[in-house]
Design an enzyme around this catalytic site. Structure first.
Site, short mmCIF file in Angstrom:
data_model
loop_
_atom_site.label_atom_id
_atom_site.label_comp_id
_atom_site.label_asym_id
_atom_site.label_seq_id
_atom_site.Cartn_x
_atom_site.Cartn_y
_atom_site.Cartn_z
N ASP A 88 5.76 11.33 15.84
CA ASP A 88 6.65 11.35 16.30
C ASP A 88 7.75 12.27 15.60
OD1 ASP A 88 8.30 11.30 18.85
OD2 ASP A 88 9.28 9.82 17.74
N ASP B 246 11.53 12.49 16.68
CA ASP B 246 13.14 11.99 15.75
C ASP B 246 12.81 10.23 16.05
OD1 ASP B 246 14.78 14.19 17.61
OD2 ASP B 246 13.37 14.22 18.95
#
Length: 291
Positions: free
Chosen positions: A12, A14
């Site tokens: 991922d 963020d």
């Protein structure tokens, strides 16, 4: 029973690599180590606002060098899904350049009358007129698609309403639930794996959210690493009915050398009982290690 070594990484963005526009500790070094080892990887984000080129530039300004072809967004996943479902279709779109560009690139036409789909994505400028049009088109028979279910997004001043919240408003008005393509839908993971020609059995998913990253990785058959540098607090982990394979403080603690070794017992128990706590030290980068 042994498990194959990891040869690909999905991570991922963020909460794992960056927070807002600031690189998180160890993020730039982790990506550099992936590239030095020529390890297959893809960075994932549910944010559909930006194109991969935009995101590559934004990450570069934070000190993290990632080429655009190594970034996979919920907008790209949504475009891929629509291209499979109804090639060359039409859509009324509520979203930004990341979504509209992805749809244009697969041959979709943006229309405001009689579309095949209403496609809802992330934007900082949801308009009442646009939402009203979406509601009316869905009422008239357009299929409802949304890029991701995240109810809120981060900002320097606090949470902002995101795609999931606006989708709920439209659902309340139409009675129609959208099909969410982004995480935790494992389709997004499958599309990302296909994009880099990787296999779930030898890929790990690294994320900061139990409800999207870890769930999506689990449902796609990947081993998972939860990092505590983003949305999930340590005391929240036990509230979920599933767990990550490994829990670490941050991306800088991931040991790539350990990933490349066979895992003797991914579930952490002698008899393979997944209810037992996993060994959370095996993939941790030892203090002072440069691996």
């Amino acid at each position: 029973m042994g498990s194959a070594p990891i040869d690909a990484v999905l991570t991922d963005m963020d909460g794992v690599l960056v927070h807002e526009s600031e690189a998180l500790p160890g993020a730039a070094d982790f990506i550099a180590r992936l590239q030095e080892r020529d390890m297959n990887y893809m960075v994932l984000t549910n944010n559909s606002i930006y194109t991969p080129r935009d995101l590559s530039a934004r990450l570069g300004r934070s000190g993290i060098a990632i080429p655009e072809e190594r970034i996979w967004t919920s907008a790209l996943a949504t475009a891929r899904f629509l291209d499979v479902q109804r090639p060359g279709g039409t859509a009324f779109v509520l979203g930004e350049a990341g979504l509209t560009t992805a749809l244009h690139e697969i041959g979709y036409v943006m229309v405001e009358e009689d579309p095949d789909y209403v496609v809802l994505g992330e934007t900082r400028n949801y308009s009442f007129n646009g939402i009203t049009t979406a509601i009316q088109l869905i009422h008239d028979g357009a299929r409802f698609i949304a890029t991701n279910p995240d109810a809120t997004g981060p900002s320097p001043t606090g949470p902002l309403p995101a795609t999931g919240s606006v989708a709920a408003l439209i659902t309340k008005a139409t009675g129609q639930e959208p099909y969410f393509v982004g995480k935790p839908n494992s389709l997004m993971m499958r599309y990302a794996l296909n994009a880099i020609d990787a296999h779930s059995e030898t890929t790990v998913m690294i994320g900061d959210r139990m409800d999207t990253d870890i769930k999506a990785g689990l449902e796609a058959g990947l081993r998972t690493v939860l990092v505590l540098s983003g949305s999930t607090a340590p005391d929240e982990i036990s509230t979920f009915p599933y767990t990550a394979s490994v829990v670490l403080d941050g991306i800088g603690d991931v040991d790539l050398a350990a990933l490349a070794e066979p895992a003797e017992n991914p579930t952490g128990s002698e008899d393979g009982d997944s209810r037992q706590a996993p060994d959370q030290t095996r993939l941790a980068k030892p203090a002072g290690s440069e691996s």
